[in-house]
Write a protein that holds these residues in place. Structure first.
Motif, PDB file in Angstrom:
ATOM      1  N   LEU B  99      86.937 -18.034  62.213  1.00 54.18           N
ATOM      2  CA  LEU B  99      87.849 -19.024  62.780  1.00 54.18           C
ATOM      3  C   LEU B  99      89.186 -18.345  63.092  1.00 54.18           C
ATOM      4  CD1 LEU B  99      88.238 -22.001  63.506  1.00 54.18           C
ATOM      5  CD2 LEU B  99      88.939 -22.426  61.148  1.00 54.18           C
ATOM      6  N   VAL B 100      89.584 -18.457  64.368  1.00 59.97           N
ATOM      7  CA  VAL B 100      90.826 -17.799  64.788  1.00 59.97           C
ATOM      8  C   VAL B 100      91.994 -18.773  64.639  1.00 59.97           C
ATOM      9  CG1 VAL B 100      92.008 -16.687  66.716  1.00 59.97           C
ATOM     10  CG2 VAL B 100      89.569 -16.292  66.381  1.00 59.97           C
ATOM     11  N   LYS B 101      93.086 -18.276  64.080  1.00 56.83           N
ATOM     12  CA  LYS B 101      94.308 -19.078  63.944  1.00 56.83           C
ATOM     13  C   LYS B 101      94.906 -19.302  65.328  1.00 56.83           C
ATOM     14  CE  LYS B 101      95.452 -16.823  59.574  1.00 56.83           C
ATOM     15  NZ  LYS B 101      96.332 -15.814  58.970  1.00 56.83           N
ATOM     16  N   PRO B 102      95.591 -20.355  65.587  1.00 60.49           N
ATOM     17  CA  PRO B 102      95.793 -21.485  64.673  1.00 60.49           C
ATOM     18  C   PRO B 102      94.629 -22.457  64.733  1.00 60.49           C
ATOM     19  CG  PRO B 102      97.120 -21.741  66.647  1.00 60.49           C
ATOM     20  CD  PRO B 102      96.362 -20.467  66.811  1.00 60.49           C
ATOM     21  N   PHE B 103      94.491 -23.211  63.648  1.00 60.80           N
ATOM     22  CA  PHE B 103      93.383 -24.174  63.574  1.00 60.80           C
ATOM     23  C   PHE B 103      93.939 -25.428  62.929  1.00 60.80           C
ATOM     24  CE2 PHE B 103      93.442 -21.166  60.091  1.00 60.80           C
ATOM     25  CZ  PHE B 103      93.668 -22.005  59.006  1.00 60.80           C
ATOM     26  N   GLN B 104      93.151 -26.499  62.976  1.00 64.14           N
ATOM     27  CA  GLN B 104      93.570 -27.741  62.326  1.00 64.14           C
ATOM     28  C   GLN B 104      92.644 -28.012  61.150  1.00 64.14           C
ATOM     29  OE1 GLN B 104      93.943 -29.871  66.215  1.00 64.14           O
ATOM     30  NE2 GLN B 104      95.684 -30.821  65.185  1.00 64.14           N
ATOM     31  N   ILE B 105      93.200 -28.715  60.162  1.00 60.53           N
ATOM     32  CA  ILE B 105      92.450 -28.939  58.926  1.00 60.53           C
ATOM     33  C   ILE B 105      91.091 -29.617  59.168  1.00 60.53           C
ATOM     34  CG2 ILE B 105      92.463 -30.209  56.707  1.00 60.53           C
ATOM     35  CD1 ILE B 105      94.030 -27.608  56.630  1.00 60.53           C
ATOM     36  N   PRO B 106      91.015 -30.639  60.023  1.00 59.75           N
ATOM     37  CA  PRO B 106      89.694 -31.267  60.214  1.00 59.75           C
ATOM     38  C   PRO B 106      88.641 -30.269  60.700  1.00 59.75           C
ATOM     39  CG  PRO B 106      91.414 -32.642  61.155  1.00 59.75           C
ATOM     40  CD  PRO B 106      92.073 -31.360  60.743  1.00 59.75           C
ATOM     41  N   GLU B 107      89.042 -29.388  61.587  1.00 61.56           N
ATOM     42  CA  GLU B 107      88.087 -28.396  62.090  1.00 61.56           C
ATOM     43  C   GLU B 107      87.670 -27.445  60.979  1.00 61.56           C
ATOM     44  OE1 GLU B 107      89.565 -25.822  65.118  1.00 61.56           O
ATOM     45  OE2 GLU B 107      87.577 -24.983  65.538  1.00 61.56           O
ATOM     46  N   LEU B 108      88.680 -26.975  60.212  1.00 64.44           N
ATOM     47  CA  LEU B 108      88.388 -26.065  59.107  1.00 64.44           C
ATOM     48  C   LEU B 108      87.455 -26.744  58.099  1.00 64.44           C
ATOM     49  CD1 LEU B 108      88.908 -23.444  57.513  1.00 64.44           C
ATOM     50  CD2 LEU B 108      90.926 -24.545  56.526  1.00 64.44           C
ATOM     51  N   ALA B 109      87.752 -28.006  57.791  1.00 68.23           N
ATOM     52  CA  ALA B 109      86.943 -28.733  56.809  1.00 68.23           C
ATOM     53  C   ALA B 109      85.510 -28.905  57.310  1.00 68.23           C
ATOM     54  CB  ALA B 109      87.584 -30.093  56.524  1.00 68.23           C
ATOM     55  N   ALA B 110      85.373 -29.206  58.620  1.00 66.65           N
ATOM     56  CA  ALA B 110      84.030 -29.392  59.183  1.00 66.65           C
ATOM     57  C   ALA B 110      83.225 -28.107  59.065  1.00 66.65           C
ATOM     58  CB  ALA B 110      84.138 -29.828  60.638  1.00 66.65           C
ATOM     59  N   ARG B 111      83.877 -27.008  59.326  1.00 65.16           N
ATOM     60  CA  ARG B 111      83.172 -25.726  59.241  1.00 65.16           C
ATOM     61  C   ARG B 111      82.839 -25.376  57.802  1.00 65.16           C
ATOM     62  NH1 ARG B 111      84.480 -21.327  63.638  1.00 65.16           N
ATOM     63  NH2 ARG B 111      84.821 -22.618  65.481  1.00 65.16           N
ATOM     64  N   CYS B 112      83.755 -25.722  56.889  1.00 67.91           N
ATOM     65  CA  CYS B 112      83.480 -25.478  55.466  1.00 67.91           C
ATOM     66  C   CYS B 112      82.263 -26.271  55.044  1.00 67.91           C
ATOM     67  CB  CYS B 112      84.687 -25.891  54.616  1.00 67.91           C
ATOM     68  SG  CYS B 112      86.081 -24.768  54.755  1.00 67.91           S
ATOM     69  N   ARG B 113      82.229 -27.538  55.461  1.00 66.81           N
ATOM     70  CA  ARG B 113      81.085 -28.390  55.094  1.00 66.81           C
ATOM     71  C   ARG B 113      79.794 -27.810  55.634  1.00 66.81           C
ATOM     72  NH1 ARG B 113      84.215 -32.716  56.964  1.00 66.81           N
ATOM     73  NH2 ARG B 113      85.470 -33.586  55.266  1.00 66.81           N
ATOM     74  N   ALA B 114      79.848 -27.324  56.885  1.00 67.10           N
ATOM     75  CA  ALA B 114      78.636 -26.758  57.484  1.00 67.10           C
ATOM     76  C   ALA B 114      78.133 -25.575  56.667  1.00 67.10           C
ATOM     77  CB  ALA B 114      78.916 -26.334  58.920  1.00 67.10           C
ATOM     78  N   LEU B 115      79.083 -24.752  56.172  1.00 72.10           N
ATOM     79  CA  LEU B 115      78.667 -23.589  55.388  1.00 72.10           C
ATOM     80  C   LEU B 115      78.185 -23.991  53.982  1.00 72.10           C
ATOM     81  CD1 LEU B 115      81.400 -20.918  56.237  1.00 72.10           C
ATOM     82  CD2 LEU B 115      79.025 -20.978  56.984  1.00 72.10           C
ATOM     83  N   LEU B 116      78.738 -25.099  53.479  1.00 70.83           N
ATOM     84  CA  LEU B 116      78.422 -25.506  52.112  1.00 70.83           C
ATOM     85  C   LEU B 116      77.168 -26.336  52.019  1.00 70.83           C
ATOM     86  CD1 LEU B 116      81.994 -26.417  50.895  1.00 70.83           C
ATOM     87  CD2 LEU B 116      80.531 -24.645  49.936  1.00 70.83           C
ATOM     88  N   ARG B 117      76.646 -26.737  53.189  1.00 68.05           N
ATOM     89  CA  ARG B 117      75.498 -27.634  53.200  1.00 68.05           C
ATOM     90  C   ARG B 117      74.277 -26.930  52.616  1.00 68.05           C
ATOM     91  NH1 ARG B 117      76.441 -29.768  58.451  1.00 68.05           N
ATOM     92  NH2 ARG B 117      78.060 -31.112  57.611  1.00 68.05           N
TER      93      ARG B 117
END
Lengths: 441, 228
Positions: B99-117
């Motif tokens: 993920l390239v900066k800058p980013f927004q928290i919802p996007e970061l969270a969505a990607r985290c969830r995808a990895l944590l699934r």
């Protein structure tokens, strides 16, 4: 950048060949004049040898024309002229006046001063009709006038005859030498014309000889090195500055997002996103400028286009727009995957920004190493087409939120691939950008 | 869900930690490779967020070292490096996302969830979008709290779309999910299943939309996204 093809203006000054030729001609003339002067001075100081030459010249003239009538014509400028054939050779003996000699050696010359000028007499052996004869000549004259023919003959023999072939030889030599010597310069000129600001690593070939050209070319190369350094600083500065701005922009974005919901927060967030986009595009452009494609880079345009559509479809749906993708045949091309991704993304972003009304955007990959992005907007006028790829140019100035760098990035990336962009008017309206790339070898 | 954040910019780290905390993630923050290595010896983490330019080395070296030790923890790179070859370099080093900066928290969270699934993880026991929910273990779909009838194939399709809600899911991925259910699948099986699922959701007054991305795949949008 596009003006590299314009030919260099032809210089108005004289060519080196002409300059050297003119100088050589002047040199030849000066040399000839000097030579003539030396001949004249030398002979006027030696009246004896002048007299001798004069009689020899006259004798050979008479020998060439067997007509005896000529014998009595005499030399121009002479007051008394006498010439006759002798049956017996006469030997000049200053002690015993003229005596009949027994020897075959007979040629002699005598010069005497008279009250009015000088008297010259002498005998010359001539061969007429295969028969040896003896010619006695005597004339009286005044000043240099009688000597003019002999001086002229001397000038012809010592100055003009050697100088004409020498001059011709020098002129010919000049043509070849100048051409040969200037060859490295011509080569360097061609290379300088071929220099491209996008490939600053290129240097001129440094010829070993001539040293003058070598020094000049080396100096140009050193200047190119400094220029490359300056451009590199400029480019890396843009890239570094944009890069360094990303973390603060991220902090700002996250900070804004934490504020309580309000209209101000929305506006701040939008402004920050615009700046983020601008910084991103500047960085993309700097990276596009530095991109080098080698033979090993191949890309499946359909896969890449699908990836871009996948990434941008949600954004398009948010705007009630639709992206349609179609693959037409084999789509492998010479190219950098991420770079082509950016080309397609920028073209779709551009289409999304400049068209509206729920019309779809169609992306077609293939057949072969090409793809197209088509919208159903109002099209691009011929006048605008010249400018759309310019950096920071925006057709509508304020309607879009872009910085006007998107198509500039597209152009630069496609150029780095050795590809071609065409803007077409498809049937049914709108604009179609067609990108043609090279096939992998 | 414990996340280890390795980021040398304190202000950015604070904002990321704060943002993810609000969404229910527990974030530990370290500002160096050494600190991150130490933290992993002490505690267990489910996800690693790594910046690349760190004071004591490159984040990519940390990722490579961890992968050499056969550490399979999901890793996401958070970086300002967005060059043409940087993403590939990051993924090649062993990162799962970039993920390239800058980013927004919802996007970061969505990607985290995808990895944590992962199977058994609490976050995705029940998949939700708009007024529909899908329970993967029970294979049941609810719209506005009412269970609706759906064939196993439709449930499988919906599950795939819900897992990537708001994103386009490639046809090929969806087809393989359906094929695994049933050996006999006609060429139009996917289109037919999507069509039936749309009708069923419409009839049940679901507020999500299944959009077609011609030539690519399908995407499910919850109402907020669909209306912009």
């Amino acid at each position: 950048m596009d003006n590299a093809a314009t030919s260099a203006p032809i210089g108005t000054g004289p060519s080196l060949f002409r300059q050297i030729a003119v100088r050589l001609a002047i040199l030849t003339v000066v040399f000839a004049v000097l030579n003539i002067a030396i001949v004249v001075i030398t002979y006027s100081r030696q009246p004896e040898s002048l007299a001798q030459e004069l009689l020899s010249l006259e004798a050979s003239r008479l020998a060439a024309s067997p007509d005896t009538a000529d014998v009595h014509e005499g030399l121009p400028g002479s007051t008394h002229w006498q010439v006759r054939y002798l049956n017996q050779p006469m030997v000049h003996d200053p002690d015993h006046a003229m005596t009949h000699a027994r020897a075959a050696l007979v040629d002699w010359t005598q010069r005497e001063r008279t009250s009015t000028g000088h008297r010259i007499s002498g005998v010359r052996t001539i061969v007429q009709n295969g028969q040896q004869r003896w010619l006695f000549m005597q004339f009286e004259g005044e000043g240099l006038r009688p000597y003019v023919p002999v001086i002229w003959a001397e000038i012809l023999q010592h100055a003009v005859l050697p100088l004409v072939p020498l001059s011709l030889l020098m002129l010919t030599f000049n043509i070849f030498a100048v051409r040969r010597v200037l060859d490295p310069l011509r080569q360097a000129e061609k290379e300088v014309d071929g220099l491209d600001p996008d490939n600053m690593a290129a240097r001129l070939y440094e010829p070993i000889a001539p040293r003058e050209v070598h020094t000049l070319v080396c100096a140009v190369n050193r200047a190119l090195g400094r220029l490359e350094g300056a451009i590199a600083i400029l480019r890396t500065f843009t890239a570094n500055a944009a890069h360094e701005l990303r973390t603060p922009l991220a902090i700002m974005q996250l900070g804004i997002d934490r504020l309580p919901e309000s209209r101000d927060r929305e506006e701040l967030s939008r402004d920050n996103l615009y700046m983020t986009r601008l910084v991103g595009q500047m960085l993309d452009l700097a990276q596009a400028d530095a991109l080098m494609i080698d033979e090993a880079h191949t890309v499946d345009l359909a896969d890449t286009a699908r990836a871009v559509v996948t990434a941008l479809a949600p954004k398009a749906f948010e705007q009630d727009r639709e992206l349609r993708f179609e693959q037409a045949g084999d789509t492998v091309a010479l190219g950098h995957d991420e770079a082509i991704f950016r080309v397609i993304r920028n073209l779709i972003d551009n289409a999304l920004a400049h068209t509206s009304g729920g019309s779809p955007i169609e992306i077609v990959a293939g057949p072969g190493p090409q793809f197209s992005v088509r919208d159903y907007g109002k099209g691009i006028s011929a006048a605008d087409r010249e400018h759309i790829f310019e950096r920071f140019w925006r057709g509508d100035r304020c309607a879009s939120d872009g910085a006007g760098l998107g198509l500039g990035i597209v152009k630069r990336l496609v150029e780095a691939h050795g590809g071609k962009i065409d803007v077409e008017d498809p049937p049914g309206g709108g604009t179609l950008f067609r990108i043609r790339l090279q096939s992998p070898s | 869900m414990r996340i280890l954040l390795v980021e040398d910019n304190a202000r950015l780290a604070e904002l990321v930690r704060d943002g993810l905390d609000r969404l229910g993630f527990a974030v530990d923050w370290y500002d160096s490779i050494e600190g991150a290595e130490h933290a992993q010896q002490v505690s267990h983490y489910d996800l690693l967020l790594v910046d690349l330019g760190l004071p004591d080395g490159d984040g990519l070296d940390l990722i490579r070292a961890m992968r050499r030790r056969r550490n399979s923890i999901p890793i996401m790179v958070l970086t300002a490096r967005g060059g043409l070859d940087d993403r590939v370099a990051g993924l090649d080093a062993g990162a799962d996302d970039y993920l390239v900066k800058p980013f927004q928290i919802p996007e970061l969270a969505a990607r985290c969830r995808a990895l944590l699934r992962r199977p058994g993880s609490s976050i995705d026991t029940v998949l939700t979008a708009g007024n529909i929910t899908l329970d993967p273990s029970e294979r049941s779909v609810c719209v506005a709290g009412t269970v609706i009838d759906a064939t196993p194939r439709e449930v499988a399709l919906l599950e795939q779309l819900l897992r990537r809600s708001g994103h386009v899911v490639a046809k090929t991925g969806l087809e393989s999910a359906l094929y695994s259910m049933d050996a006999e699948v006609t060429p139009n099986a996917l289109e037919a299943t999507v069509s039936r699922l749309r009708k069923r959701l419409l009839a049940a007054e679901a507020d999500v939309q299944i959009k077609t991305v011609h030539g690519v795949g399908y995407a499910l949008f919850a109402p907020r996204l669909a209306n912009g």
